[in-house]
Design an enzyme around this catalytic site. Structure first.
Site, PDB file in Angstrom:
ATOM      1  NE  ARG A  26       7.729-101.100   0.258  1.00 59.79           N
ATOM      2  CZ  ARG A  26       8.993-100.942  -0.125  1.00 59.79           C
ATOM      3  NH1 ARG A  26       9.298-100.872  -1.388  1.00 59.79           N
ATOM      4  NH2 ARG A  26       9.935-100.871   0.772  1.00 59.79           N
TER       5      ARG A  26
ATOM      6  CG  HIS B 295       8.385-105.536   1.552  1.00 57.43           C
ATOM      7  ND1 HIS B 295       7.149-105.145   1.941  1.00 57.43           N
ATOM      8  CD2 HIS B 295       8.345-105.628   0.203  1.00 57.43           C
ATOM      9  CE1 HIS B 295       6.370-105.021   0.885  1.00 57.43           C
ATOM     10  NE2 HIS B 295       7.079-105.294  -0.183  1.00 57.43           N
ATOM     11  CG  ASP B 362       7.989-108.515  -2.321  1.00 58.83           C
ATOM     12  OD1 ASP B 362       8.931-108.841  -1.560  1.00 58.83           O
ATOM     13  OD2 ASP B 362       6.923-108.041  -1.905  1.00 58.83           O
ATOM     14  CD  GLU B 363       5.137-104.612  -3.400  1.00 60.34           C
ATOM     15  OE1 GLU B 363       4.130-104.166  -3.966  1.00 60.34           O
ATOM     16  OE2 GLU B 363       5.192-104.837  -2.182  1.00 60.34           O
ATOM     17  CB  ALA B 364      13.639-104.058  -4.524  1.00 54.39           C
TER      18      ALA B 364
END
Lengths: 544, 609
Positions: A26, B295, B362-364
């Site tokens: 990201r 995201h 994902d990826e929080a």
């Protein structure tokens, strides 16, 4: 030049960006949206001297024309260049322009670029190593003047002009007030394509020549044949082609194809230097030219395998003379590349004929017989009035070469090699840093960009011998499906290193300009891949 | 008598090719061996073993005959008998000739079979005139589903028959049928064959990220073509992300108006419908992913109130570079977020037809949440202070509930589960971490953590195609098996399949197709074919054949070996232009190499006499 010996080196060479653990990448907060912003209307590669102001003028696409200051100095090279650059400036396919131009240019818009060529050009001119590519470009209000001494400088200047004109948000084409004085840092800015491991069709080679011209490359080093196939269609030795090409009907370059490529390149100020690599890398020659290659032995019997060219019999040199005479006539450039890399001695060692010949000659090492071969070949080609480019091994083995020889350094440890070769007084090229067939994740262009050919110990005189460099695309894993997107715009990084001043070396400062340049190439129809992270081009390949 | 003579002639011609390929492969020139090979072949009847990849270096592995299918069917019994086709006198027939999926498949495959310039029926063989396709359900299904039946049986003998339970199996069988065909000197051949086939895994996905770079529609369609040639059945469309929001929402048009790169870098409702339809008729499901709560930067451009203000020095909306931006993850404590998502996903449900929606998750990363005092207070109220996985769980429960209420099912990335959040039992969990096998956190360690908790899983870790290195890397992709982890049979049975991912930091329309193909083909065979089909030296030539097949069909699939694709390679027609809808310009078929014909022929004659 197969790459097995090279893999280890390259792992060190390219700053490989292997993610520690895989992430959805990201990115960090500052990278939301496009990672790199784009400039508008800046040139790539950066000119020697580039001054631009915020003041801009509209360019009237409907009225615009190129005007010769002195028509009598023009030639077909220039006229064709004008035809080429008009659509490059105003849209290759106008319907795909991001802003549909219903824009009406104001009455004081620019309507012409004056072109002043000092030395008249001829329809028959060919670019040379010594050609003068310098030019000046002055845009002031609606007046624009490009001047150059030679036609080759005009071509480079037209490219720069086509890059500083850009489409503004109102749909109009504009150009900022700009003064440019430009010339290349190096005379030899080359790109090697290997058409033996995979065949690359003529239209794709031509597309690539266009891309080269737009990045101010000026040498197409055509590694035309190698072990896997022999696509060069020889007139004198058709059997070599018929038996050595992947397919003698479809996977060959005919004499006409080659003439067309040379002409296409000439029109863009690009030299075509063919490489017929020997004595190694010649498996594909052997099918149609029996007895050219060394028979390998197991014990006292030939085992059916073949090694490098057999350097012993006179017939080898009779063949080479005849073959290279044909090549010398077909390719007009003064230089041809004679290869000479990666000769494996194992087969020579097994062969009793070679052993007895070495005894006769008093040779104690196989590099001596390699030198014997190369010396004979160099003499033959030299006798044809040609200069030659060679891989570094020829010099490493101590062959005596013509004074105008260009030595190409490709192995790791290039700094020491450049020091050595220039000390011997030879013109030198660097290619070690720029093997674009090697790929890694992310913005690997920065490593190519950062490779400085002068970074070796040597006097100014030694550095003066550096003619430039070459970026190489070996063909193990590329063909028409991916060669363009793999080359561009990674090769553009090399393009700027070889053209622009040494001080233009910050990848960070370059990235916005490179991002614009890649989008410019996409707009012009090239599959130039994204290399600066998330983002977009106004016109995308495949639509938008 | 005439037939025997003809078969001998054909045999000789083909044998030369065998020897030729064999010789070129082994760099040997022994006439005795040639005779041996030729005689063996001719005695054992006509055989279609032809090679068209001139590899000069001796390489291990069995070369497959032309017309070898990829992915490998469950049971494939080719014979050495050949049949041919007459393009002017061939028809597909079916008991479902009024079904749009059948009709369109026939329209697609006719040019794939016979569309190359000048191909014609082979002399001396009687042509097959019909492929009879029977769909035993007798039902024209509308949309492909998780539980669809893709099995089929195909027999090519004196007649050709394809039977399947559902239209989806018919599509897979037709693809296989199209791969059995090969061309020699412009003539059409197929070996008589019997195939019984069905997929090993029901979920065979390919993921495309259209947010970091926008991928134009024609390229997405080309990719769907390639997917169908490799029997993939799910297009996981990672349609939005931090960087851009190209999905045009009718309910919230500001999302793309402000969140897309430009007003042209968008997927309008009709574009999305176009993609779904294009995929549907190819038996490919389209699962959209709207990744939240992380995201989501691009959502915040139009709706900043969705995001959590991050705090620095007590000031909301202040970035600390390297830790967080001014705003991060959705603010999961706000009711507004759930109201918004309720409306948004109600639209998503209408636009996308698949029973599943990918909810991301994902990826929080917690750091911004940790900085925000309102979130801290909310957590205190709920007595989950300091336990951010419980906050993640709270969010998952609420949003999956929204989807469930809409009558849809959900897939999420592994993160919440890995963090200890309990999500709904029917959640499908996609394992994506641990793909770098050099690292300690191998994917199977995640699988071993997640599978025992009873979730259905999909593996993606091994197949991140955006990561590149110097080839060949297809073998590593090929040998990763989603059931190779320590677990019970029940846990392994809950692996629904796998997915190959293309995150688009460094790809767009210029390079995405050669980056996918044929590397994704490796994954395709792993997910379709039986587990035991895993020999890379044998697969090497077959995948190369598949890549050449794709090149002929207009997919720029990149090379993985030295060599060439017969008499056609990319760029032989016009140079590929952005109008990718244009069919490839092909000429002729694979051609006999006459290289050593002169050497072998006299020997042959001597031998025959």
């Amino acid at each position: 030049m197969t790459m097995s010996s090279f893999v280890g080196i390259i792992l060190l060479l390219i700053a490989v960006e292997i993610p520690g653990s895989f992430q959805h990448d990201r990115g960090h907060s500052k990278f939301r949206g496009p990672q790199v912003s784009q400039t508008a209307g800046t040139p790539w590669p950066m000119p020697l001297s580039y001054h631009t102001q915020a003041t801009f003028t509209y360019v009237d696409a409907g009225e615009f024309k190129f005007t010769d200051v002195d028509e009598s100095s023009s030639c077909s090279i220039l006229e064709e260049a004008y035809n080429r650059y008009f659509p490059l400036i105003f849209g290759r396919r106008p319907e795909t322009l991001f802003f549909k131009s219903s824009f009406k240019a104001p009455t004081d818009a620019m309507t012409e670029l004056m072109v002043k060529l000092e030395k008249p050009c001829k329809d028959t001119d060919y670019p040379m190593l010594e050609s003068d590519e310098s030019y000046t470009l002055d845009v002031n209000g609606n007046q624009a003047m490009l001047s150059a001494s030679e036609i080759w400088g005009v071509l480079r200047g037209l490219e720069t002009f086509s890059q500083i004109v850009y489409q503004s948000n109102d749909g109009g084409f504009v150009v900022n007030n700009t003064q440019i004085v430009d010339k290349p840092r190096f005379n030899h800015r080359g790109m090697l394509l290997d058409t033996s491991r995979h065949f690359i069709s003529v239209p794709i080679l031509m597309t690539n020549l266009d891309a080269m011209a737009q990045n101010k490359f000026n040498v197409f080093h055509w590694h035309i044949v190698d072990d896997p196939s022999f696509p060069y269609q020889s007139e004198k030795f058709p059997k070599i082609t018929n038996m050595g090409a992947y397919d003698p009907e479809t996977h060959v370059y005919t004499q006409t194809d080659i003439k067309n490529i040379i002409e296409y390149a000439r029109m863009r100020g690009i030299r075509v230097v063919p490489e017929f690599d020997s004595p190694g890398h010649t498996s594909s020659w052997g099918y149609g030219q029996p007895d050219l290659l060394t028979k390998c032995y197991t014990g006292s019997q030939p085992n059916g395998q073949f090694g490098p060219v057999n350097p012993v019999p006179n017939s080898t040199y009779v063949f080479l003379k005849s073959f290279f005479t044909e090549i010398a006539q077909l390719f007009p450039d003064h230089y041809m590349h004679l290869g000479g890399d990666e000769v494996s001695f194992a087969c020579w060692q097994s062969n009793p004929e070679i052993t007895s010949f070495m005894k006769k000659m008093g040779y104690t090492s196989y590099s001596q017989i390699e030198e014997y071969y190369m010396q004979n070949l160099l003499n033959i080609v030299g006798g044809l009035g040609k200069g030659y480019q060679i891989w570094q091994e020829v010099i490493d083995n101590g062959a005596k070469v013509r004074a105008d020889t260009v030595v190409e350094v490709w192995k790791a440890g290039w700094e020491a090699e450049m020091e050595k070769v220039t000390k011997l007084g030879y013109k030198t090229l660097l290619s070690t840093c720029w093997y674009l067939n090697y790929i890694s994740y992310g913005s690997d262009w920065m490593a190519y960009y950062g490779c400085e050919p002068f970074n070796f110990n040597g006097t100014d005189a030694q550095k003066q011998l550096i003619q430039g460099g070459e970026t190489c695309m070996w063909g193990e894993y590329v063909d028409g499906t991916n060669v363009i997107s793999r080359l561009w715009p990674r090769a553009s990084a090399v393009g700027e290193r070889l053209w622009s001043a040494k001080e233009i070396n910050s990848a960070f400062l370059a990235q916005s300009r490179l991002t614009e340049h890649r989008c410019r190439m996409v707009r012009r129809g090239f599959q130039a891949e994204p290399i600066t992270g998330p983002g977009f081009c106004r016109e995308e390949f495949g639509g938008v | 008598m005439r037939r025997i003579v003809l078969s001998w002639i054909l045999c000789i011609v083909l044998s030369i090719q065998v020897v030729n390929g064999w010789l070129t492969a082994n760099n040997a020139r022994s006439p005795l061996l040639s005779i041996l090979v030729v005689s063996t072949c001719c005695v054992s009847r006509l055989h279609g073993y032809l090679t068209y990849l001139a590899l000069r270096m001796p390489l291990k592995g069995t070369r497959p005959p032309p017309g070898s299918p990829w992915p490998m069917p469950k049971e494939w019994n080719p014979t050495s008998d050949l049949v041919t086709f007459d393009p002017d006198n061939f028809r597909f027939s079916s008991n479902l000739m009024n079904c749009d999926i059948v009709i369109q498949a026939i329209e697609r495959y006719t040019p794939i079979l016979f569309g190359y310039k000048g191909v014609k029926k082979a002399a001396g063989l009687s042509p097959l005139t019909e492929l009879k396709m029977t769909i035993s359900s007798n039902k024209c299904d509308q949309y492909p589903r998780m539980a669809m039946d893709e099995s089929y049986e195909l027999s090519v003998g004196d007649t050709a028959e394809l039977t399947a339970n559902q239209v989806w199996g018919m599509l897979r069988g037709l693809e296989t049928f199209s791969q059995l065909i090969f061309y020699q000197d412009g003539q059409i051949f197929m070996n008589k064959t019997r195939i019984i086939d069905g997929p090993r895994f029901s979920y065979r996905g390919l993921h495309t990220d259209t947010a970091r770079h926008y991928i134009p529609l024609p390229i997405l369609k080309k990719n769907l073509d390639a997917m169908s040639y490799n029997k993939f059945n799910v297009f996981h469309w990672h349609i939005v992300d931090d960087q851009s929001f190209p999905f045009v929402s009718k309910t919230f048009p500001e999302l793309s108006k402000k969140g897309a790169y430009t007003n042209k870098h968008v997927y309008k409702p009709e574009d999305v419908a176009d993609i779904i339809e294009y995929a549907r008729v190819r038996g490919i499901r389209v699962i959209p992913e709207f990744d939240t709560p992380g995201h989501t930067h691009s959502w915040g451009k139009a709706f900043p109130e969705l995001l959590t203000p991050c705090y620095a020095n007590g000031v909301p909306g202040t970035p600390i570079w390297g830790k967080y931006a001014a705003y991060e993850n959705f603010d999961v404590t706000k009711e507004f977020v759930y109201e918004f998502l309720g409306k948004f996903f109600a639209e998503v449900k209408e636009v996308f037809h698949d029973e599943y929606i990918h909810m991301g998750m994902d990826e929080a990363y917690y750091r911004c949440w940790q900085s925000n005092p309102d979130i801290t207070a909310f957590m205190q109220e709920r007595r989950i202070e300091g336990n951010y996985s419980k906050l993640e769980q709270y969010y998952a429960e609420r949003t999956l509930g929204i989807i469930s209420d809409l009558g849809r099912k959900y897939v999420i990335w592994q993160d919440p589960v890995e963090n200890g959040a309990k999500v709904r039992d029917d959640t499908v969990v996609m394992v994506w971490k641990g793909g770098n096998t050099a690292h300690e956190d191998h994917w199977n360690s995640y699988m071993e953590k997640i599978a025992p908790r009873g979730y259905n899983t999909i593996l993606a870790s091994c197949w991140y195609l955006n990561y590149i290195k110097y080839p060949p890397d297809w073998e590593a992709l090929y040998t990763c098996d989603p059931q190779d982890f320590n677990g019970s049979q029940a846990e392994k049975d809950r692996v629904l399949g796998g997915e190959t991912c293309m995150w688009s930091e460094y790809v767009d329309g210029t390079n995405i197709l050669p980056r996918y193909w044929p590397r994704a083909s490796s994954v395709a065979e792993r997910l379709w074919s039986p587990k035991i089909v895993k020999n890379t030296t044998d697969a090497m030539y077959r995948i190369d054949q598949q890549r050449c097949r794709m090149v002929r069909r207009g997919i720029p699939a990149e090379p993985i070996l030295d060599g060439y694709c017969g008499d056609y390679d990319w760029g032989f027609g016009d140079v590929d232009t952005p109008e990718v809808d244009k069919p490839p310009t092909c000429t002729g078929g694979f051609r006999l190499e006459g290289r050593i014909t002169l050497l072998v022929l006299p020997l042959l004659i001597v031998f025959v006499l």
